[in-house]
Design an enzyme around this catalytic site. Structure first.
Site, PDB file in Angstrom:
ATOM      1  N   ARG A 159       0.845  -1.183   0.000  1.00 21.30           N
ATOM      2  CA  ARG A 159       0.000   0.000   0.000  1.00 21.30           C
ATOM      3  C   ARG A 159       0.888   1.243   0.000  1.00 21.30           C
ATOM      4  O   ARG A 159       1.919   1.271   0.667  1.00 21.30           O
ATOM      5  CB  ARG A 159      -0.915  -0.008   1.222  1.00 21.30           C
ATOM      6  CG  ARG A 159      -2.001  -1.069   1.138  1.00 21.30           C
ATOM      7  CD  ARG A 159      -2.558  -1.419   2.487  1.00 21.30           C
ATOM      8  NE  ARG A 159      -1.579  -2.122   3.300  1.00 21.30           N
ATOM      9  CZ  ARG A 159      -1.847  -2.675   4.479  1.00 21.30           C
ATOM     10  NH1 ARG A 159      -3.062  -2.598   4.965  1.00 21.30           N
ATOM     11  NH2 ARG A 159      -0.912  -3.295   5.158  1.00 21.30           N
TER      12      ARG A 159
ATOM     13  N   ARG B  74     -30.743  -7.720  21.716  1.00 25.04           N
ATOM     14  CA  ARG B  74     -30.014  -6.668  21.012  1.00 25.04           C
ATOM     15  C   ARG B  74     -29.282  -5.750  21.993  1.00 25.04           C
ATOM     16  O   ARG B  74     -28.190  -5.254  21.706  1.00 25.04           O
ATOM     17  CB  ARG B  74     -30.974  -5.874  20.125  1.00 25.04           C
ATOM     18  CG  ARG B  74     -31.488  -6.699  18.951  1.00 25.04           C
ATOM     19  CD  ARG B  74     -32.550  -5.981  18.156  1.00 25.04           C
ATOM     20  NE  ARG B  74     -32.025  -4.890  17.347  1.00 25.04           N
ATOM     21  CZ  ARG B  74     -31.408  -5.016  16.179  1.00 25.04           C
ATOM     22  NH1 ARG B  74     -31.197  -6.222  15.678  1.00 25.04           N
ATOM     23  NH2 ARG B  74     -30.990  -3.967  15.506  1.00 25.04           N
TER      24      ARG B  74
ATOM     25  N   ASP C  96     -34.261  -6.115   3.378  1.00 24.71           N
ATOM     26  CA  ASP C  96     -35.004  -7.298   3.792  1.00 24.71           C
ATOM     27  C   ASP C  96     -36.072  -7.579   2.745  1.00 24.71           C
ATOM     28  O   ASP C  96     -36.501  -6.669   2.002  1.00 24.71           O
ATOM     29  CB  ASP C  96     -35.655  -7.083   5.158  1.00 24.71           C
ATOM     30  CG  ASP C  96     -34.625  -7.072   6.291  1.00 24.71           C
ATOM     31  OD1 ASP C  96     -33.532  -7.628   6.087  1.00 24.71           O
ATOM     32  OD2 ASP C  96     -34.919  -6.491   7.356  1.00 24.71           O
TER      33      ASP C  96
ATOM     34  N   ASP D  24     -39.167  -8.101   3.037  1.00 24.89           N
ATOM     35  CA  ASP D  24     -40.495  -7.559   3.297  1.00 24.89           C
ATOM     36  C   ASP D  24     -40.494  -6.035   3.402  1.00 24.89           C
ATOM     37  O   ASP D  24     -41.383  -5.430   3.989  1.00 24.89           O
ATOM     38  CB  ASP D  24     -41.076  -8.165   4.573  1.00 24.89           C
ATOM     39  CG  ASP D  24     -40.147  -7.998   5.770  1.00 24.89           C
ATOM     40  OD1 ASP D  24     -38.982  -7.585   5.570  1.00 24.89           O
ATOM     41  OD2 ASP D  24     -40.576  -8.291   6.906  1.00 24.89           O
TER      42      ASP D  24
ATOM     43  N   GLU E  58     -26.588  -8.293  13.520  1.00 22.67           N
ATOM     44  CA  GLU E  58     -25.667  -7.995  12.427  1.00 22.67           C
ATOM     45  C   GLU E  58     -25.680  -6.515  12.064  1.00 22.67           C
ATOM     46  O   GLU E  58     -24.631  -5.916  11.803  1.00 22.67           O
ATOM     47  CB  GLU E  58     -26.048  -8.820  11.189  1.00 22.67           C
ATOM     48  CG  GLU E  58     -25.589 -10.248  11.213  1.00 22.67           C
ATOM     49  CD  GLU E  58     -26.020 -10.971   9.954  1.00 22.67           C
ATOM     50  OE1 GLU E  58     -25.156 -11.588   9.303  1.00 22.67           O
ATOM     51  OE2 GLU E  58     -27.215 -10.919   9.621  1.00 22.67           O
ATOM     52  N   ASP E  59     -26.872  -5.937  12.039  1.00 21.47           N
ATOM     53  CA  ASP E  59     -26.993  -4.540  11.638  1.00 21.47           C
ATOM     54  C   ASP E  59     -26.345  -3.606  12.653  1.00 21.47           C
ATOM     55  O   ASP E  59     -25.725  -2.601  12.298  1.00 21.47           O
ATOM     56  CB  ASP E  59     -28.455  -4.169  11.428  1.00 21.47           C
ATOM     57  CG  ASP E  59     -29.336  -4.594  12.594  1.00 21.47           C
ATOM     58  OD1 ASP E  59     -28.830  -5.241  13.523  1.00 21.47           O
ATOM     59  OD2 ASP E  59     -30.542  -4.280  12.571  1.00 21.47           O
TER      60      ASP E  59
END
Length: 737
Positions: free
Chosen positions: A435, A690, A555, A557, A643-644
């Site tokens: 790099r 959560r 998602d 939905d 995950e979010d």
């Protein structure tokens, strides 16, 4: 008769004198020939090969009783020079390494079984080992390891220190994979002892091992092999770390003091010349240089005539206030070349002025220190005022800003310091693309710029567009996360709205339903989409199908209109380093419960944008899967949740910016209709899970990475009383929820 006897006696004495004179000449002749032969022939030191063979290339050569310290030092230096030719191509086996770069730490039980490891690690070294064991670099399989780290504490090699570990040569000999030190790395902060503090004196022979060592000199450092290591305190943060003190470059440019220093003064011994002379710079106005002799148990025995005055002046100034209120901070050498003052000045945004000739600055192989420090010569002390006064205001701004970048990206935690060491070694491997200096010396730094992304995909990193003068791509890939085995009505409607977007490149359905690990194309609502399955139901997988920089995570939905999708993508193009989306959540600290709490209440503030409907740069998939600690990923996998939240923590941690919410939409799903299962958002157990995840993430990051924001972006003329024909996004204002 008597005269005859006297004659005989005198004759005898005469012959005796001649004999003595003859023998004396013969002795001188032999000595002269011996000296002449010695001068003309090769010079050889006394042989102590019996003692050397006992250590078999590991341990420091023993000091024979029959010769003095000077002879020992010359012999030791000669012995060490056999290692000076080590380079990566000669003393490192690169064939053991691959792009994953694994690090093996010797199991503690392996050494304990030999009775060699009883309380032999300092707290600081144990922290370093724990960081490696919990990192993405670690492997417990030595056959897969590129680099080996010993569990023997080598940080403090000063025999006068309580942390000094004895009998290291014997312990090194017991290591199964030592192999003369090849592919091993030895960490060291202190070497040598009073009065000489020899830089090379670690007390054992390091062999072919790479030295990651503090206070190294340029002359003794093996270029491209050894690594200059920063000197940091025992209480240095393990993770998280403090930010720099400079919040913004505001006026006035120069602070209260132009130059400052407060520290010890050595009356005698190595380092005393520099520390004893700097008082000449003190003027009591814009230059504050104060020192004290009051250190050590016997300081009064060695004090000089200046000590009383110095000690009195020393007490008048607070060290932390000097750091924060000084434009430049003097960093003279101490007993060793390095000093704690260096990192302290970086954090404070006080530009270091170095008085330590020949010092190899930390990580100088990859960091351009000319952009953050000022060099001065110990021998030309009185040039320091002229040097700092010649620095322009523009350069001063740049130097101060760079101190903050380097501190926060590489030095504010032990974790970052250890990881930079590994990344430097990776940088040297022939199979990986190096790099450039721009990546290393600009925010957010090389630790988050992985080879696996920059070397293969040739995309711009999300935080480097402004440096390259480029803009993000003009298309996005929609990745729909589905846990259903059939394509329902809501998914069909979502696909139709996506297909109507002029920025759409491709739709991918990331299916949790196993289909033999195969992927293929199907037609939904008249649109051909790619079905990807067999990835273990992971949302942020680095899918090879994604050919765009922008990813719209959805998602199955979700209810979004085409106008909402297009507007959110336009916003993301202006902020490609952030998560940009619709549903928002927040966090807050509850002092009564002594923990962080997660909130889904609709307020003006938020810190999380749910990735069930959000844009982000696809590089964050790479960071999520290959850069985060395995313990973070394990937390998500065990909970089948969060995950979010972790993705938001990751992006905020890397960029130090909050996400961005668009549109007034409060809800983005139609729950429990058309045969769809009820959403888990209202489930109390799901909510508590959560919150548990959130606190676990904070513990593993070492701090709370999420940042609060109250910004919401809407289109121009949004809900303005003008003709609908003048509005670019005509349908957004019709959204009621």
């Amino acid at each position: 008769m008597q005269a005859y006897k006297r004659f005989i006696l005198l004759w005898f004495l005469f012959l005796l004198t001649i004999c003595l004179y003859f023998f004396q000449l013969t002795g001188k002749s032999k000595k002269f020939k011996s000296k002449e032969s010695k001068n003309n022939g090769p010079k050889k030191l006394p042989s102590f090969i019996d003692d050397w063979e006992q250590i078999n290339e590991i341990g420091r050569p023993p000091t024979p009783k029959s010769y003095d310290l000077r002879l020992h030092n010359s012999l030791y230096v000669s012995y060490k020079k056999t290692n000076k030719n080590c380079r990566m191509e000669t003393c490192f086996d690169a064939s053991r390494c691959d792009k994953n770069f694994h690090v093996f730490v010797y199991p503690l039980s392996e050494l304990d079984s030999n009775g060699l490891m009883t309380s032999s690690r300092s707290i600081l070294y144990q922290k370093m080992l724990d960081i490696i064991l919990e990192s993405r670099y670690y492997t417990d399989d030595y056959t897969k390891a590129c680099v080996f780290v010993v569990a023997i504490d080598t940080l403090d090699r000063d025999p006068l220190s309580p942390d000094y570990i004895r009998n290291i040569p014997v312990k090194m000999q017991r290591l199964k994979h030592w192999n003369g030190g090849r592919n091993h790395i030895i960490f060291n902060l202190y070497s040598g002892s009073w009065p000489d503090y020899y830089e090379d004196d670690l007390g054992f022979y390091t062999g072919d091992a790479i030295l990651a060592k503090a206070s190294m000199s340029v002359t003794n450092m093996r270029p491209g092999f050894d690594i200059s290591f920063p000197l940091f305190h025992k209480k240095h943060p393990e993770r998280g770390g403090e930010s720099g003190f400079v919040r913004s470059n505001t006026f006035p440019i120069t602070k209260k003091y132009k130059l400052a220093f407060k520290g010890k003064r050595y009356v005698l011994g190595i380092g005393s010349e520099t520390r004893n002379s700097i008082f000449h710079l003190h003027n009591g106005k814009d230059t504050i240089i104060v020192t004290t002799c009051k250190h050590g148990k016997n300081w009064k025995d060695a004090q000089d005539e200046r000590c009383i005055v110095d000690n009195s002046l020393y007490e008048k100034y607070d060290y932390s206030e000097l750091l924060k209120n000084s434009t430049f901070c003097l960093v003279p050498r101490g007993r060793r070349l390095g000093s704690y003052r260096f990192l302290e000045a970086l954090q404070a945004g006080c530009i270091p002025v170095l008085l330590s000739n020949n010092w190899a600055l930390p990580f100088n192989e990859v960091i351009d220190w000319n952009k953050a420090v000022i060099w001065a010569d110990e021998r030309l002390l009185f040039q320091v005022p002229e040097i700092i006064n010649s620095v322009s205001e523009t350069k001063l701004f740049a130097l101060r800003q760079q101190t903050q970048i380097l501190w926060e990206q590489y030095f504010n935690t032990i974790e970052k310091i250890v990881f930079v060491t590994f990344e430097i070694i990776k940088e040297r491997l022939p199979m990986l693309q190096s790099r450039n200096g721009i990546i290393w010396n600009t925010s957010p730094g090389a630790l988050v710029s992985q080879h696996s992304f920059t070397g293969n995909l040739h995309f711009n990193l999300p935080f480097n567009y402004h440096l390259l003068g480029k803009k993000p791509g003009t298309n996005f890939t929609a990745v729909i996360f589905s846990q259903q085995s059939t394509f329902h009505t809501l998914l069909n409607r979502l696909v139709r709205n996506l297909s109507a977007s002029k920025y759409l490149s491709q739709i991918v359905v990331n299916s949790c339903v196993e289909s033999g690990g195969k992927s293929g194309y199907q037609t939904i609502a008249g649109t051909q989409i790619l079905i990807s399955s067999g990835n273990g139901c992971r949302r942020f997988e680095s899918l090879p199908f994604i050919k765009t920089e922008a990813v719209l995570s959805l998602d199955d939905d979700v209810v979004l209109s085409t106008d909402e999708i297009d507007f959110a993508f336009n916003v993301w193009q202006s902020f490609p380093e952030r998560i940009v989306g619709f549903p928002a959540r927040s966090h807050y600290w509850d002092s009564n419960k002594d923990s962080w709490l997660y909130s889904s209440k609709w307020t003006n503030d938020y810190s999380i944008v749910l990735t069930g409907a959000a844009f982000y740069h696809q590089y964050y998939n790479t960071l999520y899967t290959t850069w985060l600690s395995p313990l973070l990923i394990k937390t998500v996998e065990q909970s089948h949740n969060c995950e979010d939240i972790l993705m938001n923590c990751l992006v905020s941690h890397v960029t130090r910016h909050p996400p961005i919410k668009v549109s007034q939409r409060k809800h983005y799903k139609e729950q429990g209709i058309n045969g769809m299962p009820k959403s888990p958002w209202n489930d109390p157990d799901h909510f508590m899970q959560r919150q548990t995840c959130l606190n676990t993430f904070v513990a593993l990051f070492g701090y709370m990475p999420l940042l609060q924001s109250s910004v919401r972006l809407d289109p121009i003329l949004f809900k303005d009383p003008v003709s609908n024909f003048r509005k670019k996004y005509k349908q957004i204002e019709l959204i009621s929820n």
